[in-house]
Design a protein around this motif. Structure first.
Motif, PDB file in Angstrom:
ATOM      1  N   ILE A 262     -29.695  31.637 -35.362  1.00 49.91           N
ATOM      2  CA  ILE A 262     -31.030  31.499 -34.769  1.00 49.91           C
ATOM      3  C   ILE A 262     -31.284  32.729 -33.908  1.00 49.91           C
ATOM      4  O   ILE A 262     -30.332  33.391 -33.455  1.00 49.91           O
ATOM      5  CB  ILE A 262     -31.105  30.193 -33.919  1.00 49.91           C
ATOM      6  N   SER A 263     -32.536  33.057 -33.653  1.00 49.60           N
ATOM      7  CA  SER A 263     -32.818  34.171 -32.753  1.00 49.60           C
ATOM      8  C   SER A 263     -32.481  33.776 -31.310  1.00 49.60           C
ATOM      9  O   SER A 263     -32.478  32.598 -30.951  1.00 49.60           O
ATOM     10  CB  SER A 263     -34.287  34.606 -32.862  1.00 49.60           C
ATOM     11  N   ARG A 264     -32.201  34.777 -30.511  1.00 46.12           N
ATOM     12  CA  ARG A 264     -31.726  34.511 -29.144  1.00 46.12           C
ATOM     13  C   ARG A 264     -32.761  33.791 -28.295  1.00 46.12           C
ATOM     14  O   ARG A 264     -32.448  32.808 -27.603  1.00 46.12           O
ATOM     15  CB  ARG A 264     -31.336  35.834 -28.466  1.00 46.12           C
ATOM     16  N   LEU A 265     -34.019  34.263 -28.321  1.00 48.21           N
ATOM     17  CA  LEU A 265     -35.039  33.637 -27.480  1.00 48.21           C
ATOM     18  C   LEU A 265     -35.283  32.180 -27.874  1.00 48.21           C
ATOM     19  O   LEU A 265     -35.527  31.334 -27.007  1.00 48.21           O
ATOM     20  CB  LEU A 265     -36.348  34.428 -27.544  1.00 48.21           C
ATOM     21  N   GLU A 266     -35.222  31.890 -29.165  1.00 45.27           N
ATOM     22  CA  GLU A 266     -35.420  30.509 -29.591  1.00 45.27           C
ATOM     23  C   GLU A 266     -34.296  29.612 -29.073  1.00 45.27           C
ATOM     24  O   GLU A 266     -34.535  28.497 -28.600  1.00 45.27           O
ATOM     25  CB  GLU A 266     -35.501  30.421 -31.120  1.00 45.27           C
ATOM     26  N   PHE A 267     -33.059  30.094 -29.157  1.00 45.64           N
ATOM     27  CA  PHE A 267     -31.926  29.296 -28.688  1.00 45.64           C
ATOM     28  C   PHE A 267     -32.016  29.057 -27.186  1.00 45.64           C
ATOM     29  O   PHE A 267     -31.879  27.920 -26.708  1.00 45.64           O
ATOM     30  CB  PHE A 267     -30.621  30.006 -29.036  1.00 45.64           C
ATOM     31  N   LEU A 268     -32.269  30.110 -26.436  1.00 48.96           N
ATOM     32  CA  LEU A 268     -32.294  29.978 -24.971  1.00 48.96           C
ATOM     33  C   LEU A 268     -33.483  29.144 -24.503  1.00 48.96           C
ATOM     34  O   LEU A 268     -33.352  28.334 -23.576  1.00 48.96           O
ATOM     35  CB  LEU A 268     -32.308  31.358 -24.328  1.00 48.96           C
ATOM     36  N   MET A 269     -34.643  29.324 -25.134  1.00 49.89           N
ATOM     37  CA  MET A 269     -35.800  28.523 -24.739  1.00 49.89           C
ATOM     38  C   MET A 269     -35.588  27.052 -25.065  1.00 49.89           C
ATOM     39  O   MET A 269     -35.964  26.161 -24.295  1.00 49.89           O
ATOM     40  CB  MET A 269     -37.060  29.038 -25.436  1.00 49.89           C
ATOM     41  N   CYS A 270     -34.951  26.783 -26.192  1.00 51.66           N
ATOM     42  CA  CYS A 270     -34.671  25.394 -26.553  1.00 51.66           C
ATOM     43  C   CYS A 270     -33.744  24.748 -25.526  1.00 51.66           C
ATOM     44  O   CYS A 270     -33.971  23.609 -25.094  1.00 51.66           O
ATOM     45  CB  CYS A 270     -34.053  25.336 -27.944  1.00 51.66           C
ATOM     46  N   ARG A 271     -32.707  25.446 -25.128  1.00 54.35           N
ATOM     47  CA  ARG A 271     -31.800  24.909 -24.110  1.00 54.35           C
ATOM     48  C   ARG A 271     -32.529  24.659 -22.794  1.00 54.35           C
ATOM     49  O   ARG A 271     -32.292  23.663 -22.117  1.00 54.35           O
ATOM     50  CB  ARG A 271     -30.621  25.857 -23.899  1.00 54.35           C
ATOM     51  N   SER A 272     -33.433  25.575 -22.438  1.00 53.62           N
ATOM     52  CA  SER A 272     -34.189  25.427 -21.197  1.00 53.62           C
ATOM     53  C   SER A 272     -35.070  24.177 -21.230  1.00 53.62           C
ATOM     54  O   SER A 272     -35.100  23.393 -20.276  1.00 53.62           O
ATOM     55  CB  SER A 272     -35.048  26.672 -20.968  1.00 53.62           C
TER      56      SER A 272
END
Length: 355
Positions: A120-130
């Motif tokens: 997955i792209s980094r921003l998608e992973f981090l935003m999902c966790r947030s």
């Protein structure tokens, strides 16, 4: 799941796209759309009913692209698929186009079940966790002030308070690590090279997967044949301009990916006519922006402009989507120098066309 409300495109009919498949697969079944690539559907309920997911032969396994909404119904659908059309192979990797629960919801279940990696792209992973971390929290003051500024009344704010934190409840627990996808990456899946084409606006760093050898592209929600994906401003970035990001990335995809590809979208059916659909989406939003600018000749709140953008009545269930999309269009006009925003003494924002 954040798919858009049908906008007021009626005066400009959709282009005549070509749909090569008479019908889609039933739950637990699959349709071969190309050599080594299967089309499956996972149940969603609601107006969309299902999401398309894809299984690509990857050596001795399957690379899965998108996963469906977290929950027992989707888990059962995957079990049927692994007992049926996907039987005999393990899952080698799980690719997710973007962070919305109907796409990433079962990623944690699949990666743990098969001991494989999430791509997955980094921003998608981090935003999902947030967003998942908001589960169980009370609605923050920033968010309440954001929607109050848009013109929501106390009843709407109370509904928002009650529903806040629901994002994480549609996810199986996320994996703790991932393999990053970046724009321009080339990834071998089985015997074929796939190119990562990133779009934005609907989500921060949405990864489409284009295979020149197979002459097809998996577009997720970036290009859909019959609906326009939701492009919204959210309380986390109240002055964001996702609509400009969306329009720019659509135009960029048109220059990078040839028109003759078979488009594999997340919703509705696979189709031919990528460039015509992109042109229609861009033109539709531009017409919406023009109508909106006319409407705000006299000052309006965000909740006052729905009729310029949407053909259907906006009820309480659609209020959040409609507000986010309206703010995206208003912020786009501000970024273009075509509108200004002022806040009154009650904390409500008013928009008017620039002189």
């Amino acid at each position: 799941m954040r798919d858009g409300i049908e906008q007021t495109f009626a005066e400009h009919p959709r282009p005549k796209l070509i749909y090569p498949f008479e019908q889609g697969p039933k739950t637990g079944e699959a349709i071969d759309v190309a050599a080594g690539l299967k089309w499956l559907r996972m149940p969603l309920g609601g107006a969309l009913a299902f999401i398309n997911v894809w299984a690509v032969e990857d050596g001795d396994g399957w690379a899965i692209v998108d996963t469906g909404m977290g929950g027992a119904a989707t888990q059962q659908a995957w079990r049927q698929a692994f007992a049926g059309p996907l039987a005999g192979r393990t899952v080698s990797r799980v690719f997710v186009t973007h962070m919305h629960p109907d796409h990433i919801g079962m990623a944690g279940w699949l990666t743990r079940k098969f001991d494989c990696r999430l791509w997955i792209s980094r921003l998608e992973f981090l935003m999902c966790r947030s967003l998942a971390a908001d589960t169980g929290r009370e609605a923050p003051a920033d968010a309440l002030n954001f929607f109050k500024a848009a013109g929501w009344d106390e009843e709407a704010l109370e509904t928002y308070r009650a529903r806040f934190g629901g994002f994480g409840r549609a996810l199986h627990a996320l994996p703790d690590s991932f393999q990053r996808l970046s724009d321009g990456d080339e990834v071998m899946i089985g015997e074929h090279m796939w190119k990562v084409v990133v779009g934005s606006g609907h989500s921060p760093e949405h990864a489409c997967l284009w295979c020149p050898d197979l002459n097809l592209i998996i577009t997720g929600d970036q290009v859909l044949p019959k609906i326009s994906s939701n492009v919204s401003v959210f309380p986390t970035e109240p002055n964001g301009d996702p609509l400009t990001d969306w329009l720019t990335s659509l135009a960029r995809i048109k220059t990078r990916v040839p028109d003759e590809v078979l488009v594999l979208p997340a919703h509705n059916d696979p189709f031919f006519g990528l460039h015509a659909r992109i042109d229609h989406l861009i033109a539709g939003h531009e017409r919406g922006l023009a109508r909106l600018r006319e409407l705000i000749a006299e000052p309006k709140r965000a909740v006052d402009v729905f009729r310029a953008l949407f053909r259907r009545q906006i009820d309480q269930n659609l209020l959040g989507l409609a507000t986010g999309e309206s703010l995206a269009h208003l912020n786009c006009l501000i970024a273009r120098g075509q509108a200004v925003r002022t806040r009154d003494e009650n904390g409500v924002d008013w928009y008017r066309a620039a002189a």
